[in-house]
Design a protein around this motif. Sequence first.
Motif, short mmCIF file in Angstrom:
data_model
loop_
_atom_site.label_atom_id
_atom_site.label_comp_id
_atom_site.label_asym_id
_atom_site.label_seq_id
_atom_site.Cartn_x
_atom_site.Cartn_y
_atom_site.Cartn_z
N ASP A 57 -8.38 -2.94 -0.14
CA ASP A 57 -7.69 -1.81 0.49
C ASP A 57 -7.61 -0.65 -0.49
O ASP A 57 -7.10 -0.80 -1.61
CB ASP A 57 -6.29 -2.27 0.92
N THR A 58 -8.08 0.52 -0.06
CA THR A 58 -8.09 1.68 -0.95
C THR A 58 -6.70 2.21 -1.26
O THR A 58 -6.51 2.91 -2.24
CB THR A 58 -8.93 2.82 -0.34
N LYS A 59 -5.71 1.88 -0.42
CA LYS A 59 -4.33 2.30 -0.75
C LYS A 59 -3.74 1.40 -1.83
O LYS A 59 -2.94 1.85 -2.65
CB LYS A 59 -3.46 2.27 0.50
N ARG A 60 -4.10 0.12 -1.82
CA ARG A 60 -3.58 -0.81 -2.83
C ARG A 60 -4.34 -0.69 -4.15
O ARG A 60 -3.74 -0.64 -5.22
CB ARG A 60 -3.65 -2.25 -2.30
N GLY A 80 0.80 -1.22 0.00
CA GLY A 80 0.00 0.00 0.00
C GLY A 80 0.84 1.27 0.00
O GLY A 80 0.42 2.28 0.55
N GLY A 81 2.01 1.21 -0.64
CA GLY A 81 2.86 2.39 -0.77
C GLY A 81 3.67 2.75 0.45
O GLY A 81 4.19 3.87 0.56
N LYS A 82 3.83 1.80 1.39
CA LYS A 82 4.61 2.09 2.61
C LYS A 82 6.11 2.15 2.33
O LYS A 82 6.85 2.86 3.01
CB LYS A 82 4.34 1.04 3.68
N PRO A 119 -7.32 1.64 -5.19
CA PRO A 119 -8.24 2.69 -4.76
C PRO A 119 -9.61 2.67 -5.43
O PRO A 119 -10.58 3.15 -4.86
CB PRO A 119 -7.49 3.99 -5.06
#
Length: 338
Positions: free
Chosen positions: A163-166, A111-113, A168
């Motif tokens: 997951d909206t981060k993965r 998720g962009g971490k 959206p």
Amino acid sequence: MSHSVMLPEWAPCRAVLLAWPYPGGDWASNYTEVVESYWGILAAIARAAPVWVLVHPSLDFSGFNAELEARVIEGVVKVRNDIHYDDTWIRDYGPISCSKKLMSFTFDGWGGKYCAKADNQVALSLSDWLLFQPRSVDFVCEGGGLEVNAEQVLLANEECVIDTKRNPKLHKEDVQNILREYLGVKEFAWLQGICLTGDDTDGHIDTIARFAPAGKTGCAVIYSGRNTLHHDASVLQSLHQQITVLAARWGWEVFELPTPIALSKVDGRLLPATYANFLICNDCVFAPVYHLPEDDAALAVLKRAFPTFEIVPVYCAPLLEQHGSLHCATMQVSTLAL
């Protein structure tokens, strides 16, 4: 709809992938210890299946090969140093074995971490070892977030797959349709709100609950059990309740693992230690152990859950410092994917 299905981990294993730790990566605080742990993982697994090792281009390749020769490891070990990777957790960006094909989902560092540009290309760079190119899909998902049994029931934690981060723009039904199409999933067993303190993945299933080809119904579920003294006691209680409901629905036999309290040797923080992060490979179950009092009890539970498998303990405490363990560090390639 696809006729290909994601294979359960106990399908015949052709090889196991490892991505070797390197000094410029995340392991600066305990690099020597984690490398020694990886040698232990390599030596253990090589007795059950060939091990394919990615050695980071920044490492001394001739030195690695000399060390490999000096350790006299039983079994087949193949190494290469022409593929860049950001992270050592190849479970999450390695190829996913399906019947008659391999899948490569997009990896974006949970998720962009974290940076994952190199990781995202690894599966597609392995076609010579794999004998063909994995199918690439523009859908963000990690191997550690997916667990299937032989009936194509997917066990997963909603928070790290829907997951909206993965992804959206995708809703739950969209995600389920993608997993049906590309992995042949027939039914979904979703967990909700289960994530151990320190887990960067938002609750990957391979840290909390796993399948086994055991029990009177042909399937069992093994999960991280309750511990009232643990910082995550309420989360573990919720996991127990949710697994109990799902197991009753599908008729799964249930095995509860101990959940230990493990503290960092670097800075004392609580680590997401779990015995559910085991690797099934041919007739062996490679079980992470941490030199903690719960180790023996965990091995005993796994022996009951996998009565026809050899249970092989592998010391993995150094891997906990980066919030992963044995399963996270490996990715099996099935012979049935050919």
